[in-house]
Scaffold this motif. Structure first.
Motif, PDB file in Angstrom:
ATOM      1  N   ALA A 178       0.821  -1.210   0.000  1.00 51.64           N
ATOM      2  CA  ALA A 178       0.000   0.000   0.000  1.00 51.64           C
ATOM      3  C   ALA A 178       0.860   1.267   0.000  1.00 51.64           C
ATOM      4  CB  ALA A 178      -0.946  -0.004   1.201  1.00 51.64           C
ATOM      5  N   LEU A 179       1.851   1.323   0.887  1.00 56.16           N
ATOM      6  CA  LEU A 179       2.681   2.530   0.990  1.00 56.16           C
ATOM      7  C   LEU A 179       3.505   2.735  -0.276  1.00 56.16           C
ATOM      8  CD1 LEU A 179       3.814   2.345   4.734  1.00 56.16           C
ATOM      9  CD2 LEU A 179       1.971   3.715   3.751  1.00 56.16           C
ATOM     10  N   GLU A 180       3.994   1.636  -0.851  1.00 59.96           N
ATOM     11  CA  GLU A 180       4.765   1.723  -2.096  1.00 59.96           C
ATOM     12  C   GLU A 180       3.908   2.291  -3.229  1.00 59.96           C
ATOM     13  OE1 GLU A 180       6.890  -1.729  -4.311  1.00 59.96           O
ATOM     14  OE2 GLU A 180       7.902  -1.480  -2.373  1.00 59.96           O
ATOM     15  N   ALA A 181       2.617   1.975  -3.209  1.00 58.54           N
ATOM     16  CA  ALA A 181       1.705   2.433  -4.262  1.00 58.54           C
ATOM     17  C   ALA A 181       1.215   3.858  -4.024  1.00 58.54           C
ATOM     18  CB  ALA A 181       0.509   1.479  -4.354  1.00 58.54           C
ATOM     19  N   GLY A 182       1.574   4.454  -2.875  1.00 58.23           N
ATOM     20  CA  GLY A 182       1.192   5.840  -2.628  1.00 58.23           C
ATOM     21  C   GLY A 182       0.200   6.055  -1.508  1.00 58.23           C
ATOM     22  N   ALA A 183      -0.106   5.005  -0.728  1.00 54.04           N
ATOM     23  CA  ALA A 183      -1.019   5.173   0.407  1.00 54.04           C
ATOM     24  C   ALA A 183      -0.336   6.007   1.492  1.00 54.04           C
ATOM     25  CB  ALA A 183      -1.427   3.815   0.967  1.00 54.04           C
ATOM     26  N   ASP A 184      -1.144   6.695   2.286  1.00 54.86           N
ATOM     27  CA  ASP A 184      -0.617   7.522   3.374  1.00 54.86           C
ATOM     28  C   ASP A 184      -0.510   6.743   4.671  1.00 54.86           C
ATOM     29  OD1 ASP A 184      -0.547   9.818   1.729  1.00 54.86           O
ATOM     30  OD2 ASP A 184      -2.668  10.194   2.129  1.00 54.86           O
ATOM     31  N   ASP A 185      -1.416   5.786   4.866  1.00 57.70           N
ATOM     32  CA  ASP A 185      -1.493   5.110   6.159  1.00 57.70           C
ATOM     33  C   ASP A 185      -2.207   3.774   6.027  1.00 57.70           C
ATOM     34  OD1 ASP A 185      -1.109   4.816   8.866  1.00 57.70           O
ATOM     35  OD2 ASP A 185      -2.519   6.375   9.473  1.00 57.70           O
ATOM     36  N   VAL A 186      -1.847   2.838   6.893  1.00 60.20           N
ATOM     37  CA  VAL A 186      -2.557   1.567   7.020  1.00 60.20           C
ATOM     38  C   VAL A 186      -2.908   1.441   8.492  1.00 60.20           C
ATOM     39  CG1 VAL A 186      -2.436  -0.936   6.785  1.00 60.20           C
ATOM     40  CG2 VAL A 186      -1.323   0.518   5.092  1.00 60.20           C
ATOM     41  N   ILE A 187      -4.205   1.377   8.789  1.00 59.44           N
ATOM     42  CA  ILE A 187      -4.675   1.348  10.176  1.00 59.44           C
ATOM     43  C   ILE A 187      -5.244  -0.036  10.481  1.00 59.44           C
ATOM     44  CG2 ILE A 187      -6.302   2.379  11.820  1.00 59.44           C
ATOM     45  CD1 ILE A 187      -6.225   4.875   9.816  1.00 59.44           C
ATOM     46  N   ALA A 188      -4.705  -0.662  11.531  1.00 60.83           N
ATOM     47  CA  ALA A 188      -5.192  -1.986  11.935  1.00 60.83           C
ATOM     48  C   ALA A 188      -6.287  -1.838  12.976  1.00 60.83           C
ATOM     49  CB  ALA A 188      -4.042  -2.805  12.502  1.00 60.83           C
ATOM     50  N   CYS A 243      -5.495   6.775   1.579  1.00 62.10           N
ATOM     51  CA  CYS A 243      -4.630   7.448   0.625  1.00 62.10           C
ATOM     52  C   CYS A 243      -5.322   8.696   0.100  1.00 62.10           C
ATOM     53  CB  CYS A 243      -4.269   6.519  -0.535  1.00 62.10           C
ATOM     54  SG  CYS A 243      -5.664   6.061  -1.584  1.00 62.10           S
ATOM     55  N   ASN A 244      -4.537   9.551  -0.522  1.00 61.25           N
ATOM     56  CA  ASN A 244      -5.062  10.741  -1.168  1.00 61.25           C
ATOM     57  C   ASN A 244      -5.945  10.303  -2.328  1.00 61.25           C
ATOM     58  OD1 ASN A 244      -4.913  12.920  -3.340  1.00 61.25           O
ATOM     59  ND2 ASN A 244      -3.959  13.966  -1.598  1.00 61.25           N
ATOM     60  N   VAL A 245      -6.954  11.095  -2.644  1.00 63.37           N
ATOM     61  CA  VAL A 245      -7.888  10.747  -3.723  1.00 63.37           C
ATOM     62  C   VAL A 245      -7.143  10.503  -5.042  1.00 63.37           C
ATOM     63  CG1 VAL A 245      -8.411  13.145  -4.354  1.00 63.37           C
ATOM     64  CG2 VAL A 245     -10.093  11.350  -4.806  1.00 63.37           C
ATOM     65  N   HIS A 246      -6.032  11.209  -5.274  1.00 65.79           N
ATOM     66  CA  HIS A 246      -5.280  11.059  -6.518  1.00 65.79           C
ATOM     67  C   HIS A 246      -4.527   9.728  -6.585  1.00 65.79           C
ATOM     68  CE1 HIS A 246      -6.360  15.147  -7.374  1.00 65.79           C
ATOM     69  NE2 HIS A 246      -5.821  15.552  -6.250  1.00 65.79           N
ATOM     70  N   ALA A 247      -4.284   9.093  -5.433  1.00 71.04           N
ATOM     71  CA  ALA A 247      -3.563   7.812  -5.398  1.00 71.04           C
ATOM     72  C   ALA A 247      -4.516   6.628  -5.328  1.00 71.04           C
ATOM     73  CB  ALA A 247      -2.615   7.792  -4.191  1.00 71.04           C
ATOM     74  N   PHE A 248      -5.809   6.897  -5.247  1.00 68.92           N
ATOM     75  CA  PHE A 248      -6.814   5.843  -5.023  1.00 68.92           C
ATOM     76  C   PHE A 248      -6.724   4.715  -6.047  1.00 68.92           C
ATOM     77  CE2 PHE A 248     -11.111   4.028  -5.413  1.00 68.92           C
ATOM     78  CZ  PHE A 248     -11.358   3.679  -4.093  1.00 68.92           C
ATOM     79  N   ASP A 249      -6.739   5.070  -7.338  1.00 66.88           N
ATOM     80  CA  ASP A 249      -6.714   4.042  -8.387  1.00 66.88           C
ATOM     81  C   ASP A 249      -5.417   3.237  -8.344  1.00 66.88           C
ATOM     82  OD1 ASP A 249      -9.235   4.674  -9.306  1.00 66.88           O
ATOM     83  OD2 ASP A 249      -8.512   6.061 -10.836  1.00 66.88           O
ATOM     84  N   ALA A 267      -2.676  -1.776  -7.171  1.00 66.54           N
ATOM     85  CA  ALA A 267      -1.531  -2.476  -6.575  1.00 66.54           C
ATOM     86  C   ALA A 267      -2.006  -3.612  -5.674  1.00 66.54           C
ATOM     87  CB  ALA A 267      -0.661  -1.490  -5.793  1.00 66.54           C
ATOM     88  N   LEU A 268      -3.049  -3.349  -4.877  1.00 71.22           N
ATOM     89  CA  LEU A 268      -3.584  -4.381  -3.992  1.00 71.22           C
ATOM     90  C   LEU A 268      -4.207  -5.512  -4.814  1.00 71.22           C
ATOM     91  CD1 LEU A 268      -5.205  -2.131  -1.241  1.00 71.22           C
ATOM     92  CD2 LEU A 268      -3.071  -3.404  -1.072  1.00 71.22           C
ATOM     93  N   GLU A 269      -4.946  -5.130  -5.860  1.00 76.34           N
ATOM     94  CA  GLU A 269      -5.600  -6.124  -6.722  1.00 76.34           C
ATOM     95  C   GLU A 269      -4.569  -7.033  -7.388  1.00 76.34           C
ATOM     96  OE1 GLU A 269      -8.351  -5.652 -10.528  1.00 76.34           O
ATOM     97  OE2 GLU A 269      -9.132  -4.512  -8.808  1.00 76.34           O
TER      98      GLU A 269
END
Length: 102
Positions: A12-22, A31-37, A42-44
């Motif tokens: 997720a972070l490599e693809a541009g996510a800001d945070d992963v919350i457990a 993630c920012n709206v611009h990194a959503f796709d 990346a996850l898919e």
């Protein structure tokens, strides 16, 4: 499929996510709206299928509410807004303190 927290975080972070919350429910990738796709793709590609993927407004600053009357009023406001046919989702930045449930 299920994944480990570290693997998910790295993808997720490599693809541009800001945070992963457990949490108890699983993981929330923000993630920012611009990194959503890009993050979704990346996850898919790694075979990670989210239960839910959506664009949402997340407040950067929460406003604490410790007054029971204010909390009840805000709850009525949210209910009224959600009942309007043209309203799809209601976002807000109040944080009702635990124990003053209405």
């Amino acid at each position: 499929g299920k994944t480990t927290e570290d693997a998910l975080m790295e993808i997720a972070l490599e693809a541009g996510a800001d945070d992963v919350i457990a949490s108890n429910q699983g993981f929330e990738v923000r993630c920012n709206v611009h990194a959503f796709d890009k993050v979704s793709q990346a996850l898919e590609e790694k075979g990670i299928k989210p239960d839910n993927a959506e664009i949402a407004y997340i407040p950067t600053t929460l406003v604490p509410v410790s007054d029971r009357v204010v909390a009840a009023t805000l709850e009525k406001l949210h209910d009224a807004l959600e009942e309007i046919d043209d309203v799809q989702v209601v976002f807000s930045n109040e944080e009702v303190e635990e124990g003053i449930g209405v």
